[in-house]
Design a protein around this motif. Structure first.
Motif, PDB file in Angstrom:
ATOM      1  N   ASP A 108       0.704  -1.357  -0.005  1.00 48.75           N
ATOM      2  CA  ASP A 108      -0.068   0.073  -0.004  1.00 48.75           C
ATOM      3  C   ASP A 108       0.880   1.407  -0.119  1.00 48.75           C
ATOM      4  O   ASP A 108       0.452   2.121  -0.402  1.00 48.75           O
ATOM      5  CB  ASP A 108      -0.975   0.127   1.182  1.00 48.75           C
ATOM      6  CG  ASP A 108      -2.035  -1.196   1.246  1.00 48.75           C
ATOM      7  OD1 ASP A 108      -2.163  -1.380   0.032  1.00 48.75           O
ATOM      8  OD2 ASP A 108      -2.557  -1.261   2.127  1.00 48.75           O
ATOM      9  N   ARG A 109       1.958   1.131   0.366  1.00 53.02           N
ATOM     10  CA  ARG A 109       3.062   2.428   0.414  1.00 53.02           C
ATOM     11  C   ARG A 109       4.095   2.114  -0.636  1.00 53.02           C
ATOM     12  O   ARG A 109       5.128   3.149  -0.286  1.00 53.02           O
ATOM     13  CB  ARG A 109       3.664   2.264   1.941  1.00 53.02           C
ATOM     14  CG  ARG A 109       2.482   2.540   2.751  1.00 53.02           C
ATOM     15  CD  ARG A 109       2.977   2.294   4.351  1.00 53.02           C
ATOM     16  NE  ARG A 109       2.073   2.757   5.213  1.00 53.02           N
ATOM     17  CZ  ARG A 109       0.808   2.113   5.494  1.00 53.02           C
ATOM     18  NH1 ARG A 109       0.396   1.229   4.865  1.00 53.02           N
ATOM     19  NH2 ARG A 109      -0.045   2.537   6.279  1.00 53.02           N
ATOM     20  N   GLY A 110       3.909   1.432  -1.467  1.00 56.03           N
ATOM     21  CA  GLY A 110       4.490   1.455  -2.908  1.00 56.03           C
ATOM     22  C   GLY A 110       5.809   0.233  -2.634  1.00 56.03           C
ATOM     23  O   GLY A 110       6.576   0.267  -3.680  1.00 56.03           O
ATOM     24  N   GLY A 111       5.792  -0.575  -1.746  1.00 50.14           N
ATOM     25  CA  GLY A 111       6.749  -1.746  -1.732  1.00 50.14           C
ATOM     26  C   GLY A 111       6.355  -2.810  -2.586  1.00 50.14           C
ATOM     27  O   GLY A 111       5.159  -2.904  -2.990  1.00 50.14           O
ATOM     28  N   GLU A 112       7.229  -3.901  -3.077  1.00 47.91           N
ATOM     29  CA  GLU A 112       6.968  -4.893  -3.857  1.00 47.91           C
ATOM     30  C   GLU A 112       7.130  -6.111  -2.782  1.00 47.91           C
ATOM     31  O   GLU A 112       8.296  -6.103  -2.215  1.00 47.91           O
ATOM     32  CB  GLU A 112       7.714  -5.057  -5.185  1.00 47.91           C
ATOM     33  CG  GLU A 112       7.476  -3.698  -6.052  1.00 47.91           C
ATOM     34  CD  GLU A 112       8.232  -3.933  -7.388  1.00 47.91           C
ATOM     35  OE1 GLU A 112       7.949  -4.610  -8.187  1.00 47.91           O
ATOM     36  OE2 GLU A 112       9.213  -3.048  -7.311  1.00 47.91           O
ATOM     37  N   VAL A 113       6.168  -7.106  -3.127  1.00 49.04           N
ATOM     38  CA  VAL A 113       6.445  -8.478  -2.130  1.00 49.04           C
ATOM     39  C   VAL A 113       5.960  -9.499  -3.199  1.00 49.04           C
ATOM     40  O   VAL A 113       5.217  -9.511  -4.016  1.00 49.04           O
ATOM     41  CB  VAL A 113       5.297  -8.513  -1.140  1.00 49.04           C
ATOM     42  CG1 VAL A 113       5.469  -9.769  -0.343  1.00 49.04           C
ATOM     43  CG2 VAL A 113       5.524  -7.411  -0.124  1.00 49.04           C
ATOM     44  N   ARG A 114       7.094 -10.490  -3.176  1.00 43.66           N
ATOM     45  CA  ARG A 114       6.850 -11.628  -4.208  1.00 43.66           C
ATOM     46  C   ARG A 114       6.925 -12.976  -3.133  1.00 43.66           C
ATOM     47  O   ARG A 114       7.927 -12.884  -2.294  1.00 43.66           O
ATOM     48  CB  ARG A 114       8.147 -11.748  -5.209  1.00 43.66           C
ATOM     49  CG  ARG A 114       7.455 -10.593  -6.310  1.00 43.66           C
ATOM     50  CD  ARG A 114       8.425 -10.784  -7.459  1.00 43.66           C
ATOM     51  NE  ARG A 114       8.396  -9.671  -8.465  1.00 43.66           N
ATOM     52  CZ  ARG A 114       8.855  -9.536  -9.747  1.00 43.66           C
ATOM     53  NH1 ARG A 114       9.722 -10.617 -10.085  1.00 43.66           N
ATOM     54  NH2 ARG A 114       8.609  -8.691 -10.341  1.00 43.66           N
ATOM     55  N   THR A 115       6.746 -14.029  -3.693  1.00 49.46           N
ATOM     56  CA  THR A 115       7.047 -15.325  -2.950  1.00 49.46           C
ATOM     57  C   THR A 115       7.425 -16.199  -3.844  1.00 49.46           C
ATOM     58  O   THR A 115       7.057 -16.281  -5.035  1.00 49.46           O
ATOM     59  CB  THR A 115       5.701 -15.905  -2.080  1.00 49.46           C
ATOM     60  OG1 THR A 115       4.568 -16.315  -3.276  1.00 49.46           O
ATOM     61  CG2 THR A 115       5.035 -14.784  -1.645  1.00 49.46           C
ATOM     62  N   ALA A 116       8.240 -17.391  -3.374  1.00 47.05           N
ATOM     63  CA  ALA A 116       8.601 -18.428  -4.326  1.00 47.05           C
ATOM     64  C   ALA A 116       8.625 -19.819  -3.238  1.00 47.05           C
ATOM     65  O   ALA A 116       8.537 -19.751  -1.929  1.00 47.05           O
ATOM     66  CB  ALA A 116       9.939 -18.227  -4.723  1.00 47.05           C
ATOM     67  N   PRO A 117       8.612 -21.058  -3.609  1.00 47.55           N
ATOM     68  CA  PRO A 117       8.506 -22.031  -3.028  1.00 47.55           C
ATOM     69  C   PRO A 117       9.829 -22.284  -2.173  1.00 47.55           C
ATOM     70  O   PRO A 117       9.595 -22.728  -1.244  1.00 47.55           O
ATOM     71  CB  PRO A 117       8.360 -23.275  -3.837  1.00 47.55           C
ATOM     72  CG  PRO A 117       8.023 -22.552  -5.340  1.00 47.55           C
ATOM     73  CD  PRO A 117       8.397 -21.119  -5.336  1.00 47.55           C
TER      74      PRO A 117
END
Length: 318
Positions: A184-193
């Motif tokens: 919501d504040r411009g950060g990026e989040v990703r996930t991986a196994p």
């Protein structure tokens, strides 16, 4: 544009570039550009009857081929991440003994307070970017909340945040709430196994890594040596490229029906890992690992792990 050209090619397979341009109202140059885009998506191919003409393939065939290509690319990138992770782990381990508290290139940080103090200093000094890798199923809600004030201050100054979690956090409300707070504040989040070891890198010049990836309680290594930081940045970027944005839905392989996590689990178990070790690597509980294996065995119509391994290998799942 590409969509219009594609639909017309399905309806009028005999049309060439000039006819497609006339029928769509686009220029021939634009049509050729659209055909290049469609070729990248594997929706058009060279005609067997006329090598100078392209033909449209059905969306189902094109999508299946595209997925196979992406799966192969992903597998290659994941193998590269694994190799880079091993190399960086060896590098950090070899150099850890060389760092003293007064070293110009880094220092050992023993105890959670020392690590937190360094993180706070790095957060206040950050000017461009902060990236982090957080293995495991979840972080404590109080730890996440404690870091928000520092993160909010850095975000307000325009510092870019990229955070990589394991897929297993998608089931943890506290971590998901924090991830959405970041986004919501411009950060990026990703996930991986599977993700690399825990690390934090600030402005590509300062990094924190655990002294022992298997036991982060032993302390951390604060690194500023350019060669090691560059290797850590490369490891992060490779892992980031194979990860999926948090808001995206992970798809299953159209040929095997396996999710990325299930494929990784099969690979880990076939290499000799125990259920417990595989669960630790994937950030999943032992109960979840066994439930996943039961589901895989059911799909394979296997009555034992051994039979499941044989059938999985025969089907090309390994």
């Amino acid at each position: 544009m590409a969509q219009s050209v594609y639909h017309l090619m399905l309806e009028r397979p005999e049309f060439g570039v000039a006819q497609l341009a006339d029928a769509t109202g686009f220029t021939e140059a634009s049509v050729r550009a659209a055909l290049d885009d469609l070729a990248d998506l594997m929706l058009v191919r060279v005609s067997r009857e006329d090598p100078n003409r392209l033909r449209a393939v059905s969306p189902e065939v094109g999508l299946a081929d595209l997925m196979r290509r992406h799966e192969a690319d992903l597998a290659a990138r994941q193998a590269k991440v694994a190799a880079a992770r091993a190399a960086v782990t060896r590098l950090v381990a070899e150099r850890a003994d060389a760092f003293n508290p007064g070293s110009a290139n880094g220092e050992r940080l023993v105890g959670l307070d020392a690590i937190q103090h360094r993180l706070e200093s790095l957060g206040h000094a950050a000017t461009k970017e902060c990236v982090g890798v957080h293995p495991g199923a979840a972080q404590r809600a109080e730890d996440l909340a404690e870091g928000r004030l520092l993160d909010a201050e850095a975000l307000s100054r325009g510092v870019a945040f990229r955070t990589l979690y394991q897929d297993s956090v998608r089931n943890d409300p506290a971590t998901i709430n924090h991830a959405h707070w970041l986004m919501d504040r411009g950060g990026e989040v990703r996930t991986a196994p599977i993700v690399p070891q825990r690390l934090v890198i600030v402005d590509r010049t300062h990094a924190l890594v655990p002294l022992d990836p298997a036991d982060t309680r032993k302390g951390a290594l604060y690194v500023t040596e350019p060669g090691i930081v560059a290797a850590l940045v490369d490891l992060f970027e490779q892992a980031w490229a194979t990860a999926v944005p948090l808001g995206a839905t992970r798809t299953r392989d159209p040929d095997t029906g396996l999710s990325d996590t299930e494929r990784e689990l099969l690979s880990l178990l076939s290499s000799g890992m125990t259920d417990e070790a595989a669960g630790h690597r994937l950030g999943l509980s032992l109960r979840t690992i066994r439930r996943m294996m039961a589901s895989i065995m059911e799909r394979l119509a296997a009555t034992s792990r051994f039979e499941a391994g044989l059938k999985a290998a025969k089907r090309g799942w390994l």
